[in-house]
Scaffold this motif. Sequence first.
Motif: not given
Ligand code: FES
Length: 556
Positions: A58-60, A66-68, A70, A80, A82
């Motif tokens: 996913k793209d968060g 920083q959200c993990g 992906c 990660v 992205c």
């Molecule tokens: S989308 Fe958040 S770490 Fe890659």
Amino acid sequence: MAPTKDDMDAAPTDDPNRPAPDGAALELTVDGRPLRVPDDGSTLLEVLRTYAGVRAAKDGCAPQGQCGCCTVLVDGQARVSCVTPVRRVAGRTVTTLDGLDPEVRHRWAAAVTACGGSQCGVCTPGIVTRLVALDDKKPQATTADVDRALAAHLCRCTGWQTVVEAWELQRDGDPLVALAGRDLAAATARATLECGVPQDVGPEVSLGRAGFAADTAPADALVAVPDGQGGWAVAGTVHAARQAAGKVQGRRTTEPASPPLQVPDGDWVATLATCWVEAAYVETDASWCEPGGQPASPAANGGAFGAKRGSVLPAAARALADEHGRPVLALWSREDVARQGFKRPPVAGGIGADGTGVLRLVAVEGVEAAVAAVAPGLQLEMVEVPGPPVSSAVRAAGWAEAAALVAAVGAPSDCVSVDDGAVTVVDPVHGGRATVRVAAGTVQVEVDAGEVLDAVVVRSYCIGAVHMALGWVTSESLTVTADGEVADLTVRSFGVLRAADMPHVEVHVVGDGAPPARRVSDAVFAATAAAVWRAQGCPPVWPTGTLLPASPVDAG
Ligand code: FES
Ligand code: FES
């Protein structure tokens, strides 16, 4: 900005595995299959989603890393995707959640569901992928190792504890047995009640298949992203749209956050001023629409704690689809959410020993009745200040702050009481009741949720609400400039508590369990905030900057 001819030429067919365009120059292996992609500066996440039909990554927060959400495996190592240029992984083997050993995947999906380790489910595929890699690398991993691994992730819903429990269950127990006999329809009903919009519960959700708008858009949809000037950059792919928007990724500021409102003058026993905070829901706003059609909801499997109510994305997707005569997926990045998403209205208030006082809020409509029910002695003042949009739909807006002030002085209230340091709150809107006691390293929660429907989901929501309240009081803030611009734009700048920061949460369901079912997580949220604040001695500004006290507390 209209799509270019090249963008249109690159538009995909109905096959979610979009054909590689002419001139594709890089090759890699994705989930066991060869993939050819253009050497155009895309990230691994962009090509996985655009050319390989991958939806588990996913793209968060791209390209913040920083959200993990992906997270994938590159030659077995968690990465990660992205912030990984696809050029760097040419010739290598990429494994997404969907490419893991099916037995491992199903074991994990059952464990996460059995423990309540997933709510909206957008963060879960990345977390599972990383923890599978951890187990492969370190078969004797401990919960401290898991906490460290989770530091690369953001989960806003669960409060981490149930995620760690799922890791333990898939490793040491039998997840399928643990899940057997569970009434997932009842679980879904409880989750929907707690989040206020439809939310499924089940193994498919744990695998990231919850029907998010960014995942379900037709393969031939154009992609629209904000162009930074009030319009939209439209192109054939996410990569091309973001290139066309030409935005430079924002960062966090070094300026500290401060409350935008001043506490009114008065002879107060307790005062409270709060900062801007980011709702920090992980699934960024997205909607897609066919020309003349009905836009997809940005809240496909969860309500973002109220912060997506009134999202502008569906109307934008519909208008752009009509304009271009093609399906259009409208997408916000993490930075767009931070800048433009609805925030909790900051407050500044003071209260006397008798419960009379003033509560100033950044101007918002729709909180008056709930605040009056919780704190009948507080006079409300609405103040216009420059800043991001605020919403009364955000979890317990206004009344949770009022409850904290009432609890601070022990003022009379039908909805708030304090007994031997434990704070009890009755949700003035939904009727759920929660009692929260803060002790060393533990938060004890008792809830009366009416008809329980599903105890796992109730517990998961209670732990998630504790996590959010604890972060709100102690660590979360957004810096907003004097002219109202949000200056903290990255996931790490929001101050959301990490897994390692969380105390253990004990949840006990009390009451007779008789219908109706009542939402209880908002009461837990408000009671936790009040109990933590009292335990800290009611410092006048949130975030207070300190976590739970190190020794047992009786703030009564
Ligand atoms: S989308 Fe958040 S770490 Fe890659
Ligand atoms: S379940 Fe983790 S962000 Fe929603």
